[in-house]
Design a protein around this motif. Sequence first.
Motif, PDB file in Angstrom:
ATOM      1  N   GLY A 259       1.063  -3.787  -6.974  1.00 37.91           N
ATOM      2  CA  GLY A 259       1.246  -2.766  -5.943  1.00 37.91           C
ATOM      3  C   GLY A 259       2.049  -1.581  -6.457  1.00 37.91           C
ATOM      4  N   ARG A 260       3.146  -1.883  -7.162  1.00 41.43           N
ATOM      5  CA  ARG A 260       3.972  -0.810  -7.713  1.00 41.43           C
ATOM      6  C   ARG A 260       3.200  -0.005  -8.751  1.00 41.43           C
ATOM      7  NH1 ARG A 260       9.960  -1.729  -7.392  1.00 41.43           N
ATOM      8  NH2 ARG A 260      10.134  -3.133  -5.639  1.00 41.43           N
TER       9      ARG A 260
ATOM     10  N   TYR B 248       0.026   0.498  -8.888  1.00 38.86           N
ATOM     11  CA  TYR B 248      -0.895   1.363  -8.138  1.00 38.86           C
ATOM     12  C   TYR B 248      -0.129   2.538  -7.526  1.00 38.86           C
ATOM     13  CZ  TYR B 248      -4.313   2.888  -4.690  1.00 38.86           C
ATOM     14  OH  TYR B 248      -5.169   3.648  -3.938  1.00 38.86           O
ATOM     15  N   GLY B 249       1.015   2.229  -6.881  1.00 41.04           N
ATOM     16  CA  GLY B 249       1.807   3.265  -6.210  1.00 41.04           C
ATOM     17  C   GLY B 249       2.296   4.342  -7.158  1.00 41.04           C
ATOM     18  N   VAL B 250       2.747   3.912  -8.333  1.00 41.34           N
ATOM     19  CA  VAL B 250       3.295   4.873  -9.295  1.00 41.34           C
ATOM     20  C   VAL B 250       2.174   5.697  -9.926  1.00 41.34           C
ATOM     21  CG1 VAL B 250       4.455   5.066 -11.538  1.00 41.34           C
ATOM     22  CG2 VAL B 250       5.418   3.594  -9.748  1.00 41.34           C
TER      23      VAL B 250
ATOM     24  N   LYS C 225      -0.623   6.428  -8.612  1.00 38.43           N
ATOM     25  CA  LYS C 225      -1.206   7.289  -7.589  1.00 38.43           C
ATOM     26  C   LYS C 225      -0.264   8.410  -7.159  1.00 38.43           C
ATOM     27  CE  LYS C 225      -3.936   7.093  -3.409  1.00 38.43           C
ATOM     28  NZ  LYS C 225      -4.590   6.213  -2.452  1.00 38.43           N
ATOM     29  N   ASN C 226       1.043   8.221  -7.339  1.00 39.49           N
ATOM     30  CA  ASN C 226       2.001   9.169  -6.772  1.00 39.49           C
ATOM     31  C   ASN C 226       3.024   9.734  -7.751  1.00 39.49           C
ATOM     32  OD1 ASN C 226       1.456   9.018  -3.696  1.00 39.49           O
ATOM     33  ND2 ASN C 226       1.509   6.882  -4.324  1.00 39.49           N
TER      34      ASN C 226
ATOM     35  N   GLU D  78      -6.794   1.171  -2.414  1.00 41.40           N
ATOM     36  CA  GLU D  78      -5.589   0.343  -2.572  1.00 41.40           C
ATOM     37  C   GLU D  78      -5.952  -1.101  -2.884  1.00 41.40           C
ATOM     38  OE1 GLU D  78      -2.802   0.395   0.627  1.00 41.40           O
ATOM     39  OE2 GLU D  78      -2.453   2.542   0.446  1.00 41.40           O
TER      40      GLU D  78
ATOM     41  N   GLY E 147       7.599  10.876  -5.428  1.00 39.69           N
ATOM     42  CA  GLY E 147       6.270  10.260  -5.480  1.00 39.69           C
ATOM     43  C   GLY E 147       6.353   8.763  -5.727  1.00 39.69           C
ATOM     44  N   ARG E 148       7.205   8.363  -6.686  1.00 34.59           N
ATOM     45  CA  ARG E 148       7.366   6.943  -6.983  1.00 34.59           C
ATOM     46  C   ARG E 148       7.949   6.194  -5.783  1.00 34.59           C
ATOM     47  NH1 ARG E 148       7.901   5.507 -12.845  1.00 34.59           N
ATOM     48  NH2 ARG E 148       6.805   7.213 -13.851  1.00 34.59           N
TER      49      ARG E 148
ATOM     50  N   TYR F 159       7.628   6.933  -2.673  1.00 32.35           N
ATOM     51  CA  TYR F 159       6.541   6.781  -1.704  1.00 32.35           C
ATOM     52  C   TYR F 159       5.576   5.675  -2.159  1.00 32.35           C
ATOM     53  CZ  TYR F 159       2.525   7.932   1.205  1.00 32.35           C
ATOM     54  OH  TYR F 159       1.475   7.858   2.079  1.00 32.35           O
ATOM     55  N   GLY F 160       5.202   5.718  -3.427  1.00 32.78           N
ATOM     56  CA  GLY F 160       4.251   4.745  -3.968  1.00 32.78           C
ATOM     57  C   GLY F 160       4.751   3.315  -3.866  1.00 32.78           C
ATOM     58  N   VAL F 161       6.020   3.120  -4.174  1.00 29.16           N
ATOM     59  CA  VAL F 161       6.578   1.766  -4.159  1.00 29.16           C
ATOM     60  C   VAL F 161       6.751   1.271  -2.717  1.00 29.16           C
ATOM     61  CG1 VAL F 161       8.661   0.419  -4.665  1.00 29.16           C
ATOM     62  CG2 VAL F 161       7.665   1.897  -6.421  1.00 29.16           C
TER      63      VAL F 161
ATOM     64  N   LYS G 147       5.042   2.157  -0.202  1.00 29.62           N
ATOM     65  CA  LYS G 147       3.718   1.974   0.405  1.00 29.62           C
ATOM     66  C   LYS G 147       2.963   0.787  -0.187  1.00 29.62           C
ATOM     67  CE  LYS G 147      -0.259   4.565   1.962  1.00 29.62           C
ATOM     68  NZ  LYS G 147      -0.853   5.889   2.079  1.00 29.62           N
ATOM     69  N   ASN G 148       3.305   0.388  -1.418  1.00 28.95           N
ATOM     70  CA  ASN G 148       2.497  -0.614  -2.114  1.00 28.95           C
ATOM     71  C   ASN G 148       3.250  -1.816  -2.657  1.00 28.95           C
ATOM     72  OD1 ASN G 148      -0.317   0.759  -2.305  1.00 28.95           O
ATOM     73  ND2 ASN G 148       1.106   2.356  -2.938  1.00 28.95           N
ATOM     74  N   GLY G 149       4.591  -1.799  -2.548  1.00 28.73           N
ATOM     75  CA  GLY G 149       5.366  -2.914  -3.091  1.00 28.73           C
ATOM     76  C   GLY G 149       5.194  -4.180  -2.280  1.00 28.73           C
ATOM     77  N   HIS G 150       5.497  -5.317  -2.916  1.00 30.92           N
ATOM     78  CA  HIS G 150       5.439  -6.595  -2.207  1.00 30.92           C
ATOM     79  C   HIS G 150       6.757  -7.342  -2.255  1.00 30.92           C
ATOM     80  CE1 HIS G 150       1.091  -7.168  -1.129  1.00 30.92           C
ATOM     81  NE2 HIS G 150       1.068  -6.043  -1.813  1.00 30.92           N
TER      82      HIS G 150
ATOM     83  N   GLU H   6       0.892  11.097   2.446  1.00 33.82           N
ATOM     84  CA  GLU H   6       1.443  11.297   1.100  1.00 33.82           C
ATOM     85  C   GLU H   6       2.256  12.580   1.018  1.00 33.82           C
ATOM     86  OE1 GLU H   6      -1.302  11.229  -2.139  1.00 33.82           O
ATOM     87  OE2 GLU H   6      -1.941   9.191  -1.703  1.00 33.82           O
TER      88      GLU H   6
END
Lengths: 336, 336
Positions: free
Chosen positions: A245-246, A248-250, A252-253, A328, B245-246, B248-250, B252-255, B328
């Motif tokens: 997930g991270r 992907y997030g990094v 993408k952003n 995602e 950006g990071r 936001y990415g983390v 939005k997508n971290g677990h 975003e």
Amino acid sequence: MSTRIRLARNLAQFPFPGWAKKTQKEEVLGRCLEVAARIPKIKDPTGLRIDELSELERQILFERHLISRELSNEPEGAGVIISKDQACSIMINEEDHLRIQVIKNGLNFKRSWNFITQIDSLLEESLDYAYSKELGYLTACPTNVGTGLRASAMLHLPGLVISGQMEKVVRAVNQLGIAVRGIFGEGSDASGSFFQISNQQTLGESETDILKRLNSVMTTIIEREEDAREKILEEDVDKVFDEIGRAYGVLKNGHLLSSSEAMNRLSLIRLAIDIGAIEEQNRMLVDRLFIECQPGHVQFTANKEIEPNQRDVLRALYMRDAFAKLPEPSFEHITR
Amino acid sequence: MSTRIRLARNLAQFPFPGWAKKTQKEEVLGRCLEVAARIPKIKDPTGLRIDELSELERQILFERHLISRELSNEPEGAGVIISKDQACSIMINEEDHLRIQVIKNGLNFKRSWNFITQIDSLLEESLDYAYSKELGYLTACPTNVGTGLRASAMLHLPGLVISGQMEKVVRAVNQLGIAVRGIFGEGSDASGSFFQISNQQTLGESETDILKRLNSVMTTIIEREEDAREKILEEDVDKVFDEIGRAYGVLKNGHLLSSSEAMNRLSLIRLAIDIGAIEEQNRMLVDRLFIECQPGHVQFTANKEIEPNQRDVLRALYMRDAFAKLPEPSFEHITR
């Protein structure tokens, strides 16, 4: 990911490139370019003199594994012939007069061998190879004497890396006379959990025996990788999902991305495809991004030479664009 | 972000809580709960005995800044009255018999002071405060004697933190008799670049003078923060965009997300709103997430007590859900 075979060959009438004079190298270069251009097996070949290429062009060829760093750094009398599909390249006046290379997708030593051996035979019809009945093909470095063959496969082993087993695997295969290197061969690091695994010995064993042994080692490593993935998905599933997930997030952003971070994050995206968290149809895009995140390719895309820091900005921009189209990761259907 | 004023008050007929017997504390508690319930300025108050609250409920009140860690840890005879809008809370038998607290959004000492002084006067009509003509209000700890007033503002200072100027600012304001602490007061760290800035002295200065001085220091710090932001956006814009950006990415997508990482990443999202990279209308959501990412609130949402590691999983899930609705960050219109 891919299989590569290369053969080291030399012409009997000329000293090895390291000992040859400039005029001798030029003669070898001219002769080889001419012969190779006539071989129909090498489709739509392009012959290039290294000294006519810019730094950036050499870097691009290196990042695509079509030439070695050494050939790029020693341009005197050096050249390369590349088939249009980039599956076959022949370096001229690297360490040996000829380094014939074939790259195929997937793990397929047999097909690669069948292909390269045909090219080798066709070249031999027009070139007088340095060959000894006792030793086999003669090469500049004794480690290549005999078959002159180095076969390698590029394996993506995030499971073994994450679970900390890679060192153990490296030790075990080393004892079988098999080398493990990073993505750009000798001395490179294992960015993105990619490993080049290749034979060390070229003497005392036939080509098919070398390839058979290598193939069986690869199969074992792949099984270990699959076990490792299964285990981490069982025992540490949140950690794996988190890292994917991270990543992907990094990608993408992010707005600053070094090539090594890009490789490592992409590696996790590739793992996500393998475990079904991202759709299979995106694999080609992701595999392409591994190449396109390299410094030379980033500059090539930008159409100019740029400073490393600015490269990180452009690389991040490129990734953001690419990832805008990539859905995602979704983990819901993956059994915990 | 917010302004807080608290007044320390004690009843003349009883020993301070630290010296009081259980029965005396119970008497204070009963009396204060009864009096406070009758004050119309405290809207729809709820009176709570700490010993009747679960660990989780205490944790929630602490994370909302409605009670202190100390009150939560020493439940004997301890209580709290909270207005429905949570703008006013009165702790009973903490270090002092009464700790009256008012929290308002934004930087507004005047409004907070007008409000708290009315509540204080109304309480004093029914309670006999310990007061000395010479010293002012008497308190358990000498540092609160006099006005018994501590006023603080919570400031979000990512610009000063990123540019490494925070230490200098802390030193300068300390010399003016003003303290800088983390988000949860004394001893807490500055998660998310939040700082509680408050007066140290309570003696020898009138309440309005204390507040005036504090207000002027805050104004200066806010100016410095604005300068710092302008400077990093000029000099290191890619780094700032990258970190936002990071973040936001983390989110939005971290677990897996610890509360401290969540705070720090959210801090960057708040900065993104400040600089216009994320729309203003999302500010309330983000400010709410700062509270909801705290351990107690995560468990409250899950409706059960859970292990720290599992909390990180749920916190990440909560953030993914929240961020699915948050667009975003977009930097295109921000001048470089």
